[in-house]
Design an enzyme around this catalytic site. Structure first.
Site, mmCIF file in Angstrom:
data_model
loop_
_atom_site.group_PDB
_atom_site.id
_atom_site.type_symbol
_atom_site.label_atom_id
_atom_site.label_comp_id
_atom_site.label_asym_id
_atom_site.label_seq_id
_atom_site.Cartn_x
_atom_site.Cartn_y
_atom_site.Cartn_z
ATOM 1 N N GLU A 1 -13.584 2.679 -3.971
ATOM 2 C CA GLU A 1 -14.076 3.489 -4.029
ATOM 3 C C GLU A 1 -14.037 4.483 -4.419
ATOM 4 O O GLU A 1 -12.778 4.430 -5.122
ATOM 5 C CB GLU A 1 -13.925 4.634 -2.879
ATOM 6 N N HIS B 1 0.938 -0.877 0.188
ATOM 7 C CA HIS B 1 -0.208 0.338 0.003
ATOM 8 C C HIS B 1 0.667 1.087 -0.435
ATOM 9 O O HIS B 1 0.753 2.467 0.921
ATOM 10 C CB HIS B 1 -1.066 0.193 1.387
ATOM 11 N N TYR C 1 -10.268 -9.368 5.165
ATOM 12 C CA TYR C 1 -10.579 -10.197 4.026
ATOM 13 C C TYR C 1 -10.634 -12.044 5.128
ATOM 14 O O TYR C 1 -10.468 -13.314 4.504
ATOM 15 C CB TYR C 1 -8.478 -10.615 4.064
ATOM 16 N N TYR D 1 -12.316 10.891 4.228
ATOM 17 C CA TYR D 1 -12.616 10.263 2.902
ATOM 18 C C TYR D 1 -13.555 8.538 4.142
ATOM 19 O O TYR D 1 -13.656 7.774 3.785
ATOM 20 C CB TYR D 1 -12.422 9.945 2.101
#
Length: 378
Positions: free
Chosen positions: A251, A158, A272, A261
């Site tokens: 999103e 990420h 998961y 957000y």
């Protein structure tokens, strides 16, 4: 029918047969129908393992990042010939890391600046940085680092990262590093954020959290998970972003300064292991709702609003690469809302990593495995 008419028909039949059988099976298979336009795929280049970033230079060449190997490739669009640039800063190429986005300055012909985001560090500690440099032949020169995301962390996951240049500002995304998802809600780090800096790396004094105690002054918005799509609307110039959800809840967001957000407090997906994220809520006061979300996840990567002449029927539509669902996602908008979705290239079955409109008005995609292809209307 006269004899010469039969001869003409025979010659035409032979010509059509030769035309058909000179096409490879692969080329014949690369024609597709959409709801509005029939199109074909054309191979531009291949042997690029993970083509994460695509951009175009004024001289007709293309720059492509190969995330897997930390490379920047200079590609001839006509011949498919590739040259690996020399002088590219070393990337940490594990997990989600490596060479990420690539972006020429809007005034590239005047100033020559190229912007390059990538992961840095090692297996003990890594992060994301942004460099800029200039192209001389097949070498990147005058390279300078203009941003480094903090904190560093051991997970190779990420990192984001997409970039947009607008009115002298550089906007870019940074992921939450997977294990540190709660950091997306705190302002003392760069994780799970969109940042805004000047194109030379300096910090604008009107950023929303410049005067907030202990906040990173580069932050533009927060509460994001792992944004791998960032683009400008061609008419409104508004900043749009998409981000990966966990299991569901990808999103699409309209990004505005200072807004939260929601990740990981609110989410339209689950974890998961099929357990809720946090309290399992999807709405909370003070947190933004996505314009559109995908459940199950499509694993979005790359994004572009189409505004060319080649596909006039698609003008104003947004195109998003889908990796988990292996298609090109097309969204139709009306009054700022998504009113229709079409999934293109599903039968093609490739993980679409990058999406970019070319200067010729065609749509270019990068697929893992890895090829650069373009869509051309039939």
């Amino acid at each position: 029918m006269k004899y010469k008419d039969h001869s003409c028909l025979l010659l035409i039949g032979i010509w059509l047969s030769l035309l058909f059988f000179n096409c490879t099976d692969e080329e014949q298979a690369w024609t597709f129908k959409s709801e509005e336009i029939n199109f074909r795929l054309e191979k531009v280049a291949d042997s690029i393992r993970v083509p994460f970033g695509i951009s175009f230079l004024p001289n007709g060449k293309m720059l492509v990042t190969n995330r897997f190997a930390g490379e920047i490739l200079l590609v001839d669009i006509d011949s498919g010939e590739k040259k690996m640039l020399k002088g590219v800063p070393k990337s940490y190429c594990k997990g989600d890391g490596g060479a990420l986005d690539i972006l020429p300055h809007p005034k590239y012909e005047q100033n020559g600046w190229l912007y390059f985001s990538h992961s840095i560090g090692d297996s003990i500690s890594s992060s994301m940085s942004i460099e800029r440099g200039k192209l001389k032949g097949d070498s990147l020169i005058n390279v300078e680092r203009i941003f480094t995301a903090y904190p560093f962390y051991e997970s190779p996951s990420h990192y984001g990262s997409r970039m947009v240049l607008k009115d002298g500002y550089l906007f870019f995304t940074m992921g939450d590093r997977y294990d540190l998802k709660d950091s997306a809600q705190t302002l003392n780090n760069h994780l799970g954020k969109v940042m805004r800096i000047f194109e030379d790396g300096q910090i604008p004094k009107d950023n929303p959290f410049v005067d907030t105690k202990n906040a990173k002054p580069e932050i533009w918005s927060f509460g994001h998970r792992n944004p791998q799509g960032l683009t400008l609307h061609p008419k409104t110039n508004a900043l749009w972003l998409h981000e990966h959800g966990p299991k569901g809840g990808d999103e699409l967001n309209l990004v505005k300064p200072g807004l939260n957000y929601g990740w990981p407090i609110i989410c339209h997906g689950i974890d998961y292991d099929d357990t809720p994220i946090g309290e399992g809520i999807t709405h909370k006061e003070g947190m933004e709702q996505p314009i559109h979300h995908y459940t199950p996840s499509i694993a979005p990567s790359g994004m572009e609003f189409y505004h060319g002449n080649a596909f006039k029927e698609w003008n104003g539509n947004v195109f998003i690469g889908a990796m988990a669902k292996t298609h090109l996602n097309r969204l139709v908008f009306k009054n700022g809302k998504v009113v229709h979705e079409e999934r293109l290239l599903e039968s093609f079955g490739r993980r679409i990593r990058a999406v970019k409109q070319g200067p010729d008005g065609l749509i270019y995609i990068g697929v893992d495995g890895g090829m650069i292809l373009r869509l051309r209307p039939i």
